[in-house]
Design an enzyme around this catalytic site. Structure first.
Site, PDB file in Angstrom:
ATOM      1  N   ASP A   1       0.679  -1.250   0.122  1.00 55.22           N
ATOM      2  CA  ASP A   1      -0.114   0.094  -0.093  1.00 55.22           C
ATOM      3  C   ASP A   1       1.095   1.297  -0.158  1.00 55.22           C
ATOM      4  O   ASP A   1       1.827   1.161   0.799  1.00 55.22           O
ATOM      5  CB  ASP A   1      -0.676   0.015   1.164  1.00 55.22           C
ATOM      6  CG  ASP A   1      -1.847   0.965   1.306  1.00 55.22           C
ATOM      7  OD1 ASP A   1      -2.741   1.023   0.314  1.00 55.22           O
ATOM      8  OD2 ASP A   1      -1.879   1.886   2.276  1.00 55.22           O
TER       9      ASP A   1
ATOM     10  N   GLU B   1      14.216 -15.664   0.640  1.00 59.02           N
ATOM     11  CA  GLU B   1      14.535 -16.509   1.787  1.00 59.02           C
ATOM     12  C   GLU B   1      13.547 -17.943   1.541  1.00 59.02           C
ATOM     13  O   GLU B   1      13.716 -18.887   2.158  1.00 59.02           O
ATOM     14  CB  GLU B   1      14.144 -16.288   3.312  1.00 59.02           C
ATOM     15  CG  GLU B   1      15.158 -15.250   3.636  1.00 59.02           C
ATOM     16  CD  GLU B   1      14.839 -14.360   4.972  1.00 59.02           C
ATOM     17  OE1 GLU B   1      13.555 -14.790   5.421  1.00 59.02           O
ATOM     18  OE2 GLU B   1      15.364 -13.551   5.363  1.00 59.02           O
TER      19      GLU B   1
HETATM   20  C1  GLC Z   1      -4.296   3.093  -0.582  1.00 58.36           C
HETATM   21  C2  GLC Z   1      -5.483   2.084  -0.470  1.00 58.36           C
HETATM   22  C3  GLC Z   1      -6.586   2.742  -0.059  1.00 58.36           C
HETATM   23  C4  GLC Z   1      -6.104   3.708   0.936  1.00 58.36           C
HETATM   24  C5  GLC Z   1      -4.954   4.549   1.292  1.00 58.36           C
HETATM   25  C6  GLC Z   1      -4.323   4.672   2.484  1.00 58.36           C
HETATM   26  O1  GLC Z   1      -4.208   3.966  -1.744  1.00 58.36           O
HETATM   27  O2  GLC Z   1      -5.603   1.320  -1.805  1.00 58.36           O
HETATM   28  O3  GLC Z   1      -7.902   2.113  -0.242  1.00 58.36           O
HETATM   29  O4  GLC Z   1      -7.123   4.492   1.519  1.00 58.36           O
HETATM   30  O5  GLC Z   1      -3.856   3.587   0.410  1.00 58.36           O
HETATM   31  O6  GLC Z   1      -3.968   3.558   3.191  1.00 58.36           O
END
Ligand code: GLC
Length: 563
Positions: A207, A258
């Protein structure tokens, strides 16, 4: 198992299906989808013909941001199940020949995370605070934020904690940014990667991968502009896409290696296309989302450019690219294609405005949207690289535009005020319809007869898109996805050949490319954006997104021809 999944680098040509767990299938009746729900629907996923399942976060979370506010990275939210449920789900996926990808959220933790609580308790200057980005406020008593940075969801990116210090949150107030200059943070995430790898995860989705490294110290904070633009590359941006971020992923690569086969990761990095490839390079994550297709409005030149950029990025990285039409952060693509088409630079705004007015300002031509969605899918599936599908797109679901404000859950909507803002991302996160007729009123989303209401309201029209309705109709979107995925696997992925050549001679309203396919033959994919029907090349039409017109390909359609 698909031929693709027998390869160690299966993820390079995979079809990955994104499950947004809270809205997929609710096995226990609390109105939230859960891990058991995924296990119970494994047969459905296998029949669809995907290679892997990617689960959006299912960790303990106050659910301020749909689970992207993680309170504990190495557990399952009790509302969604247990670690044993995860193990069972993983085993069932593997048994069915599918891989499992889990979501890692390393930029921020929930403010409910034990580290953040400890940071508040320990006070300024403590090692506990150093795991996050705390800074003294400006003004005599620190009553002003350190600078004017804005959160991605609206409002200031700094929050005071009452003792003169403020913490940084690039997203919601309840999502505190971690300090990746702190060694504890590095160690803890490596532990998390190993934890899920040991439990059977085959890969990771990272993310906001471009935000981890930040420069808060090379100049006084107040000297930075208020809004460092996410799309702007370069060492001069304090928050996004900084060069040091790549050191983190090189460290993670050691962990991935790993394992046998080595794990991979796909980065969510909203950076300029010229920078994307670095995240994907073999000594880093392996793959990066390329959002070019999802950004394109329905014009041949926009899709052609999107494909060219994706292929170029793949070449540069020495990996493969990814293709995405929809995910949990954007309005569903059949709706985008059903609304009036203007250039992509302004189309996003048009869709946002339409949502804000509950879908009333423009006509959503659903027949057209469906037709284009079918054409787009074939165009996408014929490309070399991995395809990421979002749950419900196989049913042809449209965005739910008229969720009442009071029912919305997305912080994007809640941190802005009605009328001047955005309605957020809930319209693509509505619980899936499994049965058209269901007395208990949630289209079969919850398994038990007695259950809580689905966490987001489902519209009446979901009945037409329910899985049982589409199962029973071989002309449905669901069957089209099944056939197309089956053919991609059999004709294209099986060969392992990733080359593509543009096919010329069709004019600028057509996108046509050729791929070597099984049996030493050639597959040509032809998509017609223009008004007049076009002649197809000689060969067998193995799949077409719409009926041909006297043997010719009509507007807004794609055909695959093999010879
Ligand atoms: C990313 C995710 C989104 C979230 C953001 C903050 O863009 O896809 O859904 O709100 O990160 O974590």
């Amino acid at each position: 198992m698909t031929a693709n999944n027998e390869r160690a680098d299966w993820w390079k040509q995979a079809v990955v299906y994104q499950v947004y767990p809270r809205s997929f299938y609710d096995a226990n009746g609390d109105g939230l989808g859960d891990i058991k729900g995924v296990t119970e629907r494994m047969g459905y996923l296998r029949e669809l013909g995907i290679d892997a399942i990617w689960l959006s976060p299912f960790y303990p979370s106050p659910l301020v941001d749909g689970g992207y506010d993680v309170a504990d990275y190495r557990d399952v939210d009790p509302r969604l199940g247990t670690l044993e449920d995860f193990d069972a789900m993983c085993a069932a996926a593997h048994e069915a020949g599918m891989k499992v990808v889990v979501d890692i959220v390393p930029n921020h933790t929930s403010t409910e995370h034990e580290w953040f609580r400890a940071a508040l308790a320990a006070g300024p200057g403590s090692p506990e605070r150093d795991r996050y980005v705390f800074r003294p406020g400006r003004g005599e008593n620190g009553e002003l934020p350190p600078n004017g940075w804005k959160s991605t969801f609206g409002g200031p990116a700094w929050e005071p904690v009452g003792d003169g210090e403020w913490y940084l949150h690039l997203f919601a107030v309840e999502q505190a940014d971690l300090n990746w200059g702190n060694p504890d943070v590095h160690e803890d995430f490596k532990k998390t990667l190993r934890f899920w790898s040991d439990r059977g995860a085959d890969g990771f989705r990272i993310d906001v991968a471009h935000a981890l490294a930040k420069d808060l110290d090379s100049r006084p904070l107040a000297d930075w502009p208020d809004d460092p633009d996410q799309g702007e590359p370069g060492d001069d941006n304090p928050l996004w896409d900084r060069p040091e971020v790549h050191e983190i992923y090189r460290e993670w690569r050691q962990v991935f290696n790993e394992y046998e086969p080595a794990r991979f990761a796909v980065a969510e990095a909203w950076v300029v296309p010229e920078h994307q490839w670095m995240y994907a390079s073999p000594d880093e994550l392996g793959q990066v989302f390329n959002f070019q297709l999802s950004n394109a409005a329905w014009f041949a030149d926009e899709f052609r450019t999107a494909i060219e950029k994706g292929l170029a990025a793949a070449e540069q990285s020495g990996s493969t690219t990814t293709w995405v039409l929809s995910n949990h952060d954007m309005p569903r693509h059949p709706t985008r294609f059903a609304l009036p088409q203007v250039r992509s630079s302004v189309h996003h705004q048009l869709v946002t405005d339409w949502l804000l007015r509950d879908g009333r300002t423009y006509h959503e031509d659903r027949e057209l949207g469906t037709r284009r969605a079918r054409a787009a899918l074939l165009m996408e599936l014929g490309l070399p690289g991995s395809v990421y599908l979002y749950q419900g797109e196989e049913l042809g679901l449209f965005e739910v535009a008229d969720i009442p404000w009071g029912a919305l859950e997305d912080p994007q909507a809640l941190m802005t005020t009605h009328g001047d803002a955005i309605k957020g991302r809930d319209g693509c996160r509505v619980p899936l319809p499994w049965r058209a007729v269901d007395e208990s009123g949630d289209f079969g989303f919850s398994a038990p007869v007695e259950h809580e209401a689905a966490h987001l309201p489902q519209p009446e029209w979901f009945a037409q898109f329910a899985v049982d309705v589409e199962e029973a109709n071989t002309a449905s979107m669901l069957w089209f996805y099944r056939r197309a995925l089956g053919m991609r696997s059999e004709l294209l992925t099986a060969t392992g050949d990733t080359s593509l050549a543009w096919a010329g001679g069709y004019g600028d309203q057509v996108i046509a490319y050729e791929r070597p396919c099984a049996g030493g033959r050639t597959l040509t994919s032809v998509t017609n954006f223009g008004e007049g029907p076009v002649a197809l090349p000689a060969g067998e039409v193995v799949l077409c997104s719409s009926e041909l017109l006297a043997g010719r390909l009509p507007q807004d359609a794609t055909a695959w021809v093999v010879r």
